[in-house]
Write a protein that holds these residues in place. Structure first.
Motif, PDB file in Angstrom:
ATOM      1  N   SER A   9       3.313 -30.807 -20.805  1.00 20.21           N
ATOM      2  CA  SER A   9       3.050 -31.730 -19.699  1.00 20.21           C
ATOM      3  C   SER A   9       1.945 -32.685 -20.128  1.00 20.21           C
ATOM      4  O   SER A   9       0.929 -32.251 -20.689  1.00 20.21           O
ATOM      5  CB  SER A   9       2.588 -30.960 -18.464  1.00 20.21           C
ATOM      6  OG  SER A   9       3.574 -30.059 -18.053  1.00 20.21           O
ATOM      7  N   ASP A  21     -12.062 -27.724 -21.176  1.00 22.03           N
ATOM      8  CA  ASP A  21     -11.109 -26.676 -20.803  1.00 22.03           C
ATOM      9  C   ASP A  21     -11.742 -25.307 -21.048  1.00 22.03           C
ATOM     10  O   ASP A  21     -12.596 -25.146 -21.910  1.00 22.03           O
ATOM     11  CB  ASP A  21      -9.790 -26.835 -21.585  1.00 22.03           C
ATOM     12  CG  ASP A  21     -10.004 -26.928 -23.094  1.00 22.03           C
ATOM     13  OD1 ASP A  21     -11.164 -26.867 -23.544  1.00 22.03           O
ATOM     14  OD2 ASP A  21      -9.017 -27.063 -23.825  1.00 22.03           O
ATOM     15  N   PRO A  26      -8.155 -23.951 -17.134  1.00 21.88           N
ATOM     16  CA  PRO A  26      -7.371 -23.967 -18.376  1.00 21.88           C
ATOM     17  C   PRO A  26      -6.956 -25.369 -18.824  1.00 21.88           C
ATOM     18  O   PRO A  26      -6.807 -25.608 -20.030  1.00 21.88           O
ATOM     19  CB  PRO A  26      -6.154 -23.118 -18.048  1.00 21.88           C
ATOM     20  CG  PRO A  26      -6.558 -22.264 -16.887  1.00 21.88           C
ATOM     21  CD  PRO A  26      -7.572 -23.054 -16.120  1.00 21.88           C
ATOM     22  N   ARG A  76      -6.626 -21.716 -29.461  1.00 19.55           N
ATOM     23  CA  ARG A  76      -7.357 -22.190 -28.278  1.00 19.55           C
ATOM     24  C   ARG A  76      -6.525 -21.951 -27.016  1.00 19.55           C
ATOM     25  O   ARG A  76      -7.018 -21.468 -26.011  1.00 19.55           O
ATOM     26  CB  ARG A  76      -7.742 -23.668 -28.410  1.00 19.55           C
ATOM     27  CG  ARG A  76      -8.810 -23.917 -29.477  1.00 19.55           C
ATOM     28  CD  ARG A  76      -9.514 -25.252 -29.274  1.00 19.55           C
ATOM     29  NE  ARG A  76     -10.312 -25.240 -28.081  1.00 19.55           N
ATOM     30  CZ  ARG A  76     -10.089 -25.956 -26.989  1.00 19.55           C
ATOM     31  NH1 ARG A  76      -9.074 -26.799 -26.945  1.00 19.55           N
ATOM     32  NH2 ARG A  76     -10.863 -25.868 -25.939  1.00 19.55           N
ATOM     33  N   THR A  77      -5.245 -22.298 -27.068  1.00 15.02           N
ATOM     34  CA  THR A  77      -4.388 -22.063 -25.902  1.00 15.02           C
ATOM     35  C   THR A  77      -4.312 -20.569 -25.598  1.00 15.02           C
ATOM     36  O   THR A  77      -4.458 -20.145 -24.444  1.00 15.02           O
ATOM     37  CB  THR A  77      -2.974 -22.634 -26.135  1.00 15.02           C
ATOM     38  OG1 THR A  77      -3.084 -24.051 -26.303  1.00 15.02           O
ATOM     39  CG2 THR A  77      -2.038 -22.336 -24.976  1.00 15.02           C
ATOM     40  N   THR A  98      -4.034 -19.132 -36.152  1.00 13.08           N
ATOM     41  CA  THR A  98      -5.462 -18.867 -36.061  1.00 13.08           C
ATOM     42  C   THR A  98      -6.053 -18.592 -37.446  1.00 13.08           C
ATOM     43  O   THR A  98      -5.351 -18.140 -38.352  1.00 13.08           O
ATOM     44  CB  THR A  98      -5.760 -17.666 -35.134  1.00 13.08           C
ATOM     45  OG1 THR A  98      -7.166 -17.499 -35.033  1.00 13.08           O
ATOM     46  CG2 THR A  98      -5.137 -16.372 -35.633  1.00 13.08           C
ATOM     47  N   HIS A  99      -7.326 -18.893 -37.592  1.00 19.42           N
ATOM     48  CA  HIS A  99      -8.042 -18.519 -38.809  1.00 19.42           C
ATOM     49  C   HIS A  99      -8.578 -17.092 -38.704  1.00 19.42           C
ATOM     50  O   HIS A  99      -8.898 -16.484 -39.715  1.00 19.42           O
ATOM     51  CB  HIS A  99      -9.203 -19.484 -39.070  1.00 19.42           C
ATOM     52  CG  HIS A  99      -8.750 -20.889 -39.368  1.00 19.42           C
ATOM     53  ND1 HIS A  99      -8.734 -21.893 -38.419  1.00 19.42           N
ATOM     54  CD2 HIS A  99      -8.273 -21.436 -40.516  1.00 19.42           C
ATOM     55  CE1 HIS A  99      -8.271 -22.995 -38.972  1.00 19.42           C
ATOM     56  NE2 HIS A  99      -7.983 -22.766 -40.232  1.00 19.42           N
ATOM     57  N   SER A 141      -3.167 -29.538 -31.098  1.00 22.31           N
ATOM     58  CA  SER A 141      -3.367 -29.413 -32.546  1.00 22.31           C
ATOM     59  C   SER A 141      -2.112 -28.852 -33.205  1.00 22.31           C
ATOM     60  O   SER A 141      -1.650 -29.353 -34.244  1.00 22.31           O
ATOM     61  CB  SER A 141      -4.576 -28.499 -32.814  1.00 22.31           C
ATOM     62  OG  SER A 141      -4.543 -28.027 -34.125  1.00 22.31           O
ATOM     63  N   THR A 142      -1.552 -27.828 -32.599  1.00 25.47           N
ATOM     64  CA  THR A 142      -0.356 -27.183 -33.158  1.00 25.47           C
ATOM     65  C   THR A 142       0.816 -28.174 -33.184  1.00 25.47           C
ATOM     66  O   THR A 142       1.524 -28.289 -34.193  1.00 25.47           O
ATOM     67  CB  THR A 142      -0.013 -25.928 -32.323  1.00 25.47           C
ATOM     68  OG1 THR A 142      -1.188 -25.111 -32.250  1.00 25.47           O
ATOM     69  CG2 THR A 142       1.116 -25.146 -32.936  1.00 25.47           C
ATOM     70  N   GLN A 145       0.315 -30.831 -35.931  1.00 28.22           N
ATOM     71  CA  GLN A 145       0.594 -30.324 -37.286  1.00 28.22           C
ATOM     72  C   GLN A 145       2.095 -30.219 -37.526  1.00 28.22           C
ATOM     73  O   GLN A 145       2.593 -30.497 -38.612  1.00 28.22           O
ATOM     74  CB  GLN A 145      -0.062 -28.965 -37.485  1.00 28.22           C
ATOM     75  CG  GLN A 145      -1.579 -29.027 -37.512  1.00 28.22           C
ATOM     76  CD  GLN A 145      -2.195 -27.650 -37.628  1.00 28.22           C
ATOM     77  OE1 GLN A 145      -1.921 -26.926 -38.574  1.00 28.22           O
ATOM     78  NE2 GLN A 145      -3.011 -27.286 -36.658  1.00 28.22           N
TER      79      GLN A 145
HETATM   80  N1  LIG Z   1      -0.299 -29.719 -20.811  1.00 32.60           N
HETATM   81  C1  LIG Z   1       0.373 -28.682 -21.287  1.00 32.60           C
HETATM   82  O1  LIG Z   1       1.591 -28.534 -21.091  1.00 32.60           O
HETATM   83  C2  LIG Z   1      -0.341 -27.650 -22.108  1.00 32.60           C
HETATM   84  C3  LIG Z   1       0.383 -26.609 -22.699  1.00 32.60           C
HETATM   85  C4  LIG Z   1      -0.291 -25.707 -23.509  1.00 32.60           C
HETATM   86  C5  LIG Z   1      -1.663 -25.848 -23.714  1.00 32.60           C
HETATM   87  N2  LIG Z   1      -2.324 -26.859 -23.094  1.00 32.60           N
HETATM   88  C6  LIG Z   1      -3.752 -27.044 -23.286  1.00 32.60           C
HETATM   89  O2  LIG Z   1      -3.954 -27.470 -24.619  1.00 32.60           O
HETATM   90  C7  LIG Z   1      -5.302 -27.170 -24.969  1.00 32.60           C
HETATM   91  C8  LIG Z   1      -5.297 -26.460 -26.318  1.00 32.60           C
HETATM   92  O3  LIG Z   1      -4.786 -27.341 -27.309  1.00 32.60           O
HETATM   93  P1  LIG Z   1      -5.665 -27.603 -28.632  1.00 32.60           P
HETATM   94  O4  LIG Z   1      -4.987 -28.666 -29.401  1.00 32.60           O
HETATM   95  O5  LIG Z   1      -7.086 -27.799 -28.237  1.00 32.60           O
HETATM   96  O6  LIG Z   1      -5.614 -26.209 -29.394  1.00 32.60           O
HETATM   97  P2  LIG Z   1      -4.426 -25.244 -29.886  1.00 32.60           P
HETATM   98  O7  LIG Z   1      -3.400 -26.001 -30.648  1.00 32.60           O
HETATM   99  O8  LIG Z   1      -3.975 -24.397 -28.745  1.00 32.60           O
HETATM  100  O9  LIG Z   1      -5.287 -24.288 -30.858  1.00 32.60           O
HETATM  101  C9  LIG Z   1      -6.040 -24.841 -31.909  1.00 32.60           C
HETATM  102  C10 LIG Z   1      -6.674 -23.688 -32.662  1.00 32.60           C
HETATM  103  O10 LIG Z   1      -5.683 -22.936 -33.348  1.00 32.60           O
HETATM  104  C11 LIG Z   1      -6.164 -22.535 -34.620  1.00 32.60           C
HETATM  105  N3  LIG Z   1      -5.378 -23.262 -35.620  1.00 32.60           N
HETATM  106  C12 LIG Z   1      -4.739 -24.462 -35.468  1.00 32.60           C
HETATM  107  N4  LIG Z   1      -4.112 -24.809 -36.596  1.00 32.60           N
HETATM  108  C13 LIG Z   1      -4.353 -23.815 -37.495  1.00 32.60           C
HETATM  109  C14 LIG Z   1      -3.948 -23.602 -38.841  1.00 32.60           C
HETATM  110  N5  LIG Z   1      -3.168 -24.478 -39.493  1.00 32.60           N
HETATM  111  N6  LIG Z   1      -4.354 -22.466 -39.464  1.00 32.60           N
HETATM  112  C15 LIG Z   1      -5.107 -21.554 -38.790  1.00 32.60           C
HETATM  113  N7  LIG Z   1      -5.526 -21.710 -37.509  1.00 32.60           N
HETATM  114  C16 LIG Z   1      -5.152 -22.832 -36.872  1.00 32.60           C
HETATM  115  C17 LIG Z   1      -7.621 -22.943 -34.665  1.00 32.60           C
HETATM  116  O11 LIG Z   1      -8.369 -21.896 -34.050  1.00 32.60           O
HETATM  117  P3  LIG Z   1      -9.298 -20.844 -34.854  1.00 32.60           P
HETATM  118  O12 LIG Z   1      -9.874 -21.572 -36.036  1.00 32.60           O
HETATM  119  O13 LIG Z   1     -10.335 -20.443 -33.844  1.00 32.60           O
HETATM  120  O14 LIG Z   1      -8.451 -19.704 -35.228  1.00 32.60           O
HETATM  121  C18 LIG Z   1      -7.641 -24.154 -33.749  1.00 32.60           C
HETATM  122  O15 LIG Z   1      -8.903 -24.425 -33.204  1.00 32.60           O
HETATM  123  C19 LIG Z   1      -5.840 -26.280 -23.855  1.00 32.60           C
HETATM  124  O16 LIG Z   1      -6.599 -27.076 -22.974  1.00 32.60           O
HETATM  125  C20 LIG Z   1      -4.580 -25.809 -23.158  1.00 32.60           C
HETATM  126  O17 LIG Z   1      -4.815 -25.438 -21.811  1.00 32.60           O
HETATM  127  C21 LIG Z   1      -1.697 -27.767 -22.314  1.00 32.60           C
END
Ligand SMILES: NC(=O)c1ccc[n+]([C@@H]2O[C@H](COP(=O)([O-])OP(=O)(O)OC[C@H]3O[C@@H](n4cnc5c(N)ncnc54)[C@H](OP(=O)(O)O)[C@@H]3O)[C@@H](O)[C@H]2O)c1
Length: 199
Positions: A9, A21, A26, A76-77, A98-99, A141-142, A145
């Motif tokens: 979304s 967040d 969240p 993070r999610t 995750t790392h 982030s995911t 990538q």
């Molecule tokens: N609007 C929507 O539909 C929706 C849906 C889902 C989530 N969200 C929101 O999205 C936000 C989170 O998104 P985000 O982009 O900040 O984070 P994310 O993609 O959920 O997580 C990022 C974390 O994942 C780990 N990571 C990412 N790539 C990696 C890799 N290649 N190798 C190892 N670890 C890796 C790292 O954590 P570590 O280094 O700590 O391991 C990084 O800080 C939250 O606010 C959530 O509520 C929104």
């Protein structure tokens, strides 16, 4: 093998969460509106009574959850939603980039796999688990990538008519232009569902 689908979304100005967040908020400051389409009706999903949906939105959500064979998101999610208490909606196996895999987390019916060796490995493992079904990707982030590595087949955006102004952008830092083809649009009150094929 099934498709890899980024499904999120997003505000009209491109944010998937507001600032600051946390488990308490969240989707960050002012971000709850991004998921309001999941709660603005009186019908339940066949997968979960948690959501309260209009008929159109229920069809969109159920179709997405029906097709999903595995989920992939970032740490993070996972942390922010408390690992869905071990039971994410849809119930398919979850892969978490995750790392630092947690030593301990709440386990439920759903298998969780913590992937430390990168997006390609995460997608490969999730695809193997999903079989001919979809790998649903979330987390900015995911998703970035996935796009940068050319691993996403489709992008499904639930576009919310709000300008959030600040927060986490979905399409940040992409290395090059990515061409999309619009496959389908579903409109409902307070949301436009956009389904794109990644060329
Ligand atoms: N609007 C929507 O539909 C929706 C849906 C889902 C989530 N969200 C929101 O999205 C936000 C989170 O998104 P985000 O982009 O900040 O984070 P994310 O993609 O959920 O997580 C990022 C974390 O994942 C780990 N990571 C990412 N790539 C990696 C890799 N290649 N190798 C190892 N670890 C890796 C790292 O954590 P570590 O280094 O700590 O391991 C990084 O800080 C939250 O606010 C959530 O509520 C929104």
């Amino acid at each position: 093998m099934g498709k890899v689908v980024i499904d999120m979304s997003m505000s009209l100005d491109g944010f998937i969460a507001g600032l600051h967040d946390s488990q308490e908020q969240p989707l960050g400051e002012n971000g709850a509106v991004l998921h309001s389409w999941l709660f603005n009706g009186d019908m339940v999903s066949k997968h979960s009574t948690f959501f309260k949906l209009t008929s159109e939105n229920r069809d969109v959500l159920d179709c997405s959850l029906d097709s999903e064979g595995a989920g992939l998101t970032g740490r993070r999610t996972f942390d922010i939603v408390g690992g869905w208490g071990g039971s994410p909606p849809g119930g398919s196996p979850m892969f978490i980039l995750t790392h630092y895999p947690p030593e301990d987390f709440m386990e439920g019916d759903t298998p969780f796999t913590f992937v430390t060796d990168g997006i390609e490995s995460a997608i490969k493992q999730a695809k193997a688990a999903a079989g001919n079904k979809v790998v649903g990707v979330s987390g900015a982030s995911t998703a970035q990538q996935c796009l940068a590595a050319g691993l996403a087949d489709e992008i499904h955006i639930h576009l919310i008519p709000v300008l959030l102004g600040k927060g986490i952008r979905l399409f940040e830092s992409l290395p090059e232009q990515i061409q999309l083809e619009l496959m389908r649009i579903v409109t409902d009150m307070d949301v436009t569902h956009l389904f794109y094929h990644v060329k």
